[in-house]
Design a protein around this motif. Structure first.
Motif, PDB file in Angstrom:
ATOM      1  N   UNK A 102       0.842  -1.195   0.000  1.00 51.78           N
ATOM      2  CA  UNK A 102       0.000   0.000   0.000  1.00 51.78           C
ATOM      3  C   UNK A 102       0.883   1.252   0.000  1.00 51.78           C
ATOM      4  N   UNK A 103       1.980   1.209   0.772  1.00 49.26           N
ATOM      5  CA  UNK A 103       2.896   2.358   0.811  1.00 49.26           C
ATOM      6  C   UNK A 103       3.476   2.628  -0.572  1.00 49.26           C
ATOM      7  N   UNK A 104       3.791   1.563  -1.323  1.00 51.63           N
ATOM      8  CA  UNK A 104       4.311   1.742  -2.677  1.00 51.63           C
ATOM      9  C   UNK A 104       3.274   2.463  -3.551  1.00 51.63           C
ATOM     10  N   UNK A 105       1.990   2.070  -3.388  1.00 48.88           N
ATOM     11  CA  UNK A 105       0.927   2.716  -4.164  1.00 48.88           C
ATOM     12  C   UNK A 105       0.772   4.175  -3.749  1.00 48.88           C
ATOM     13  N   UNK A 106       0.903   4.452  -2.437  1.00 49.89           N
ATOM     14  CA  UNK A 106       0.801   5.844  -1.975  1.00 49.89           C
ATOM     15  C   UNK A 106       1.896   6.690  -2.611  1.00 49.89           C
ATOM     16  N   UNK A 107       3.099   6.103  -2.762  1.00 52.96           N
ATOM     17  CA  UNK A 107       4.215   6.837  -3.365  1.00 52.96           C
ATOM     18  C   UNK A 107       3.880   7.250  -4.798  1.00 52.96           C
TER      19      UNK A 107
END
Lengths: 307, 268
Positions: free
Chosen positions: B166-171
């Motif tokens: 999810x953090x990768x998608x937020x980036x």
């Protein structure tokens, strides 16, 4: 003078061993992580029927027809593996196994039936190459490395492998991030616009080029070993991809140098009056290093079953 | 593609070229071999909505998501993102594949995975600047994983892996988030953390679409639902589309009447 003898007789075989090992070990890292190491095995086997057919057509064992034949065979093999996978609906390991063993066997039969007695083309050569014969007679010592006339008489395998290694390094350096992402998570890579499948195909093509160039100099045993062993050993040393690739290069060089020296001197030290195949010893050393890493590598616990 | 070309090609559908609509799907059909996995699905997702894609195993939920993103080939139909083909608006869309689809033994650290989300903004050779790393850290912070930045990803639990994804998608800082089973096999704390991040995205006006397997939480988590079983069964606001007739049709005999009755209870 020991320097001159070493440069004449040992430097070029060792150099060829190192260049071939590096050219195979570097793409080997990505093959390993993509669970495709067998493709290196497959390609190095199908090179044999490729060069036999090339010889039968061209009537010579000059480098270019050989390279062309080997590359053609690699391409045919990759397509046939895909076809068997798709139409036979079996997993890729089995498809590769079926194709490369049949093509290698076909190559052996073809070789046996054709008249290759006049040229240096036989099954032994295919397996462990002619590393020891790659001597540099015009060398007069270390100074010859800076002498263009002497350099031009170096065995051509050195230059060819150098170019191939440069190509391998350039490919990995230029496409580093995309290769990393595509190898880790292909779906995500495609969603952000990385041509992941094209990269995968380019990696296999590069593997084929490295295999064909190395095969000519050192035979298929070392090619197979170097696609797998240095990368697998390196994976046991670290959890960082950059460090893994660097370790694999170190292991490739160590295997080549140590393998060459042991092949030449170990039997003598043990009291036998012969030397063993350098290519065979290099591959053996790379396997032994992997064995040691399995026992003592800092990240070996990774391979223990996890809950 | 210009408007004129679009009208010339698809005159009857020109009304659908709506830059405000995050994703409009028309007649999408995907097939593996001769069996269709997704058959002629039409639907539109509304801006700033939280949408669940729901259906039984093998109903084509993940396939639908992959097909609109061009990861698997479409046999027919098309998908428009913000009124454009996907290729022209890639950077406005973030995709989170199923956690189980990747090898978590891969030799990278948590921060490296998050930095993959910045790929399209990185320079030549993928060099990362201090700013990129700070941004990746901020994304890890949002999912409560800041302390794990230097960890190897193989050392994470399933829930932690999902948060890193999810953090990768937020980036990627996208306007539309497509997540394939973001809550599958995660612990309760992770489920709360993920839902809170997704709700924040929604409150910022972004659109969130999740393939979702837990029928019990559809009502409390989502605004809209798309029920599919190869074909579309229903779509629209949860309050109206997520009814027992549609569920019965989606799941066939696989869902007991009592189970469905339970789902009709208002959540909480």
């Amino acid at each position: 003078m020991i320097g001159q003898e070493f440069v004449q007789l040992s430097l070029t075989p060792m150099l060829v061993g190192i260049l071939a090992s590096l050219a195979c070990a570097l793409p080997g890292n990505f093959l390993l992580l993509r669970r495709q190491t067998l493709i290196g095995d497959a390609i190095s086997h199908v090179v044999l029927p490729g060069i036999v057919v090339a010889f039968l057509i061209s009537g010579s064992i000059a480098a270019w027809p050989m390279m062309l034949g080997a590359s053609g065979a690699a391409l045919v093999a990759v397509l046939m593996i895909e076809a068997v996978k798709r139409f036979g609906r079996i997993e890729s390991g089995a498809a590769m196994g079926v194709i490369f063993t049949s093509m290698f066997a076909g190559g052996v039969l073809l070789l046996e039936q054709s008249d290759t007695s006049s040229v240096h083309l036989d099954v032994q050569h295919a397996l462990y190459g002619n590393l020891e014969s790659l001597i540099w007679l015009s060398a007069e010592g270390w100074g010859s490395l800076f002498d263009l006339a002497a350099l031009s008489e170096m065995p051509p395998q050195v230059g060819r492998l150098f170019v191939v290694l440069a190509l391998v390094v350039a490919f990995i350096a230029v496409f580093w991030s995309s290769l990393k992402i595509a190898t880790f998570d292909e779906s995500f890579a495609l969603s952000i616009g990385i041509p992941a499948r094209l990269l995968g195909f380019a990696l296999v093509a590069l593997t084929a080029i490295a295999a064909v160039a190395a095969f000519d100099a050192v035979g298929s045993i070392i090619v197979i070993a170097m696609f797998i062993c240095p990368a697998a050993t390196a994976r046991l040393m670290t959890d960082d991809l950059v460090v893994q690739v660097l370790w694999s290069a170190v292991f490739a060089v160590v295997s080549a140098v140590l393998g060459y020296m042991l092949a030449g001197y170990l039997p003598g030290l043990l009291g036998y009056d012969y030397a063993v195949s350098a290519a065979g010893m290099m591959a053996t050393v790379s396997g032994l290093i992997l064995g040691v890493a399995c026992l003592f590598g800092p990240k070996r616990k990774r391979i223990a079953p996890t809950a | 593609m210009s408007d004129v070309e679009l009208i010339a090609r698809d005159g009857d559908r020109v009304g659908r070229k709506d830059p405000e609509c995050p994703l409009a799907i028309d007649g999408l059909t995907v097939s593996y071999g001769d069996k269709p996995a997704v058959f002629s699905v039409d639907t539109r997702f509304g801006k700033g909505r939280m949408v669940a894609i729901v259906g039984p195993n093998g109903a084509g939920k993940s396939t639908l998501m992959k097909a609109v993103l061009g990861i698997v080939p479409k046999l027919a139909g098309r998908a428009l993102f913000f009124g454009e083909p996907f290729e022209s608006v890639r950077s406005r869309v973030a995709y989170v594949p199923q956690r189980a689809s990747v090898d978590w033994d891969f030799p990278v650290r948590v921060i490296d995975v998050v930095l993959m989300g910045l790929y399209r903004s990185l320079g030549i050779f993928g060099m990362t600047s201090k700013k990129d790393i700070a941004k990746a850290h901020a994304c890890l912070e949002r999912v409560g994983m800041a302390d794990f930045a230097r960890r190897q990803i193989g050392q994470l639990s399933g829930g932690q892996q999902q948060r890193v994804f999810l953090a990768r998608a937020l980036a990627q800082d996208a306007d539309l988030y497509l997540l394939d089973e973001p809550l599958a096999g995660v612990d309760a704390a992770t489920e709360r953390a993920i839902m809170s991040v997704l709700k924040d995205l929604k409150s910022e006006g972004r659109t969130v679409v999740c393939v979702h397997h837990d029928l019990a939480t559809v009502r409390s988590y989502f605004d809209d639902v798309l029920l599919i079983n190869v074909r579309k069964i229903a779509d629209g606001p949860v309050a109206s589309a997520f009814n027992d007739r549609n569920l019965q049709q989606t799941y066939g005999g696989r869902l007991g009447a009592t189970h469905i009755a339970e789902l009709q209870q208002p959540a909480g």
